[in-house]
Scaffold this active site. Structure first.
Site, PDB file in Angstrom:
ATOM      1  CG  ASP A   1      -5.940   2.775  -0.989  1.00 38.14           C
ATOM      2  OD1 ASP A   1      -6.808   1.960  -1.337  1.00 38.14           O
ATOM      3  OD2 ASP A   1      -5.062   2.521  -0.146  1.00 38.14           O
TER       4      ASP A   1
ATOM      5  CB  SER B   1      -0.923   0.001   1.220  1.00 36.87           C
ATOM      6  OG  SER B   1      -1.680   1.200   1.254  1.00 36.87           O
TER       7      SER B   1
ATOM      8  CG  HIS C   1      -9.251   0.160  -3.305  1.00 42.53           C
ATOM      9  ND1 HIS C   1      -9.114   0.013  -1.946  1.00 42.53           N
ATOM     10  CD2 HIS C   1     -10.592   0.150  -3.550  1.00 42.53           C
ATOM     11  CE1 HIS C   1     -10.316  -0.082  -1.386  1.00 42.53           C
ATOM     12  NE2 HIS C   1     -11.218   0.006  -2.337  1.00 42.53           N
TER      13      HIS C   1
ATOM     14  N   GLY D   1      -3.950   2.770   9.014  1.00 44.92           N
ATOM     15  CA  GLY D   1      -3.745   2.577  10.435  1.00 44.92           C
ATOM     16  C   GLY D   1      -5.000   2.339  11.238  1.00 44.92           C
TER      17      GLY D   1
ATOM     18  N   GLY E   1     -10.853   4.604   4.473  1.00 40.25           N
ATOM     19  CA  GLY E   1     -10.584   6.029   4.431  1.00 40.25           C
ATOM     20  C   GLY E   1      -9.218   6.421   4.929  1.00 40.25           C
ATOM     21  CG  PHE E   2      -8.388   8.276   7.626  1.00 40.22           C
ATOM     22  CD1 PHE E   2      -7.653   9.411   7.318  1.00 40.22           C
ATOM     23  CD2 PHE E   2      -9.769   8.369   7.679  1.00 40.22           C
ATOM     24  CE1 PHE E   2      -8.284  10.624   7.089  1.00 40.22           C
ATOM     25  CE2 PHE E   2     -10.415   9.576   7.456  1.00 40.22           C
ATOM     26  CZ  PHE E   2      -9.671  10.708   7.161  1.00 40.22           C
TER      27      PHE E   2
ATOM     28  CG  ASP F   1      -7.222  -2.604   1.607  1.00 35.86           C
ATOM     29  OD1 ASP F   1      -6.408  -2.302   2.488  1.00 35.86           O
ATOM     30  OD2 ASP F   1      -7.562  -1.830   0.688  1.00 35.86           O
ATOM     31  N   GLY F   2      -6.786  -3.913   4.955  1.00 35.54           N
ATOM     32  CA  GLY F   2      -7.075  -3.210   6.190  1.00 35.54           C
ATOM     33  C   GLY F   2      -6.551  -3.904   7.422  1.00 35.54           C
TER      34      GLY F   2
ATOM     35  CG  HIS G   1      -3.465  -1.380  -2.536  1.00 35.31           C
ATOM     36  ND1 HIS G   1      -4.431  -2.246  -3.004  1.00 35.31           N
ATOM     37  CD2 HIS G   1      -4.111  -0.443  -1.810  1.00 35.31           C
ATOM     38  CE1 HIS G   1      -5.611  -1.852  -2.573  1.00 35.31           C
ATOM     39  NE2 HIS G   1      -5.452  -0.751  -1.850  1.00 35.31           N
TER      40      HIS G   1
END
Length: 221
Positions: free
Chosen positions: A35, A8, A66, A145, A142-143, A176-177, A33
């Protein structure tokens, strides 16, 4: 399906992004990746098509793009999309899924359909014949972390079972995440094969990329 690591860039050193991309190349990540957000679908802005096209000039790694956008059409058509890329739009966007999917596939890229945590695979079943990758969001998007939603990893198992039962065994699952090494290993067993590595996985403060990436790859193979 062989496991793949998608790094990412949202979590990279944005002041010296080229340097981090070189490190990612050297350590053999599978995808970059990227975003792209619109501050409407999610409350943040990140990269745009000009950044994507500039990244093309410094690396041959395939891109995993993405789009967290209500209206991704214009941005998709402004990017240098190539064979081997993954381009994912959200099932919850406000445009034609099929029109965007057709354009992405015309470019010989893989079409990804992203699902927010509360969106069921059942809700998008009519699109599955055209999908190459299902991208499951494990956090509120959205963010970077953000914390993983409790219990969300079981959605990986449920999605894999649904795809297999409905003869969509060729569709890969991307997660993802907050994907750490330990969580990635568990989700590999549940049926995921593409892992987005962010601050929980490879862009860690306590270890360099030269250590985190081999460690992560080892956890999913």
């Amino acid at each position: 399906m062989s496991p793949k690591l998608s790094a990412s860039l949202m979590c990279a050193n944005l002041v010296n992004l080229e340097h981090d991309i070189q490190l990612l190349e050297e350590n053999r990540v599978d995808y970059l990746h990227i975003d792209i957000m619109d501050a409407i679908f999610v409350p943040n802005l990140t990269f745009g098509p000009d950044v994507v096209n500039s990244i093309r000039k410094i690396t041959n790694l395939p891109l995993d793009i993405h789009l967290l956008m209500e209206h991704p059409r214009v941005v998709i058509r402004s990017m240098d999309i190539r064979e081997g890329d993954i381009v994912s739009i959200h099932s919850e966007c406000k445009e034609s899924i099929m029109e965007n999917a057709a354009f992405i596939k015309q470019k010989k890229a893989l079409f990804g359909l992203a699902l927010n945590p509360d969106t069921s695979i059942e809700e998008v079943k009519k699109y599955l014949p055209y999908v190459d990758v299902i991208l499951l969001m494990l956090i509120v998007p959205g963010f970077a972390g953000s914390s993983m939603i409790h219990g969300i990893m079981e959605k990986v198992r449920e999605t894999r079972q649904y795809l297999d039962q409905h003869r969509h065994t060729n569709i890969e699952i991307c997660v993802d995440g907050s994907v750490s090494c330990e969580r990635a290993r568990y989700m590999r067993d549940l049926g995921a094969s593409i892992f987005v590595g962010g601050t929980a996985g490879i862009f860690r403060k306590d270890m360099p990329l030269s250590e985190t990436i081999p460690t992560f790859i080892k956890s999913i193979t």
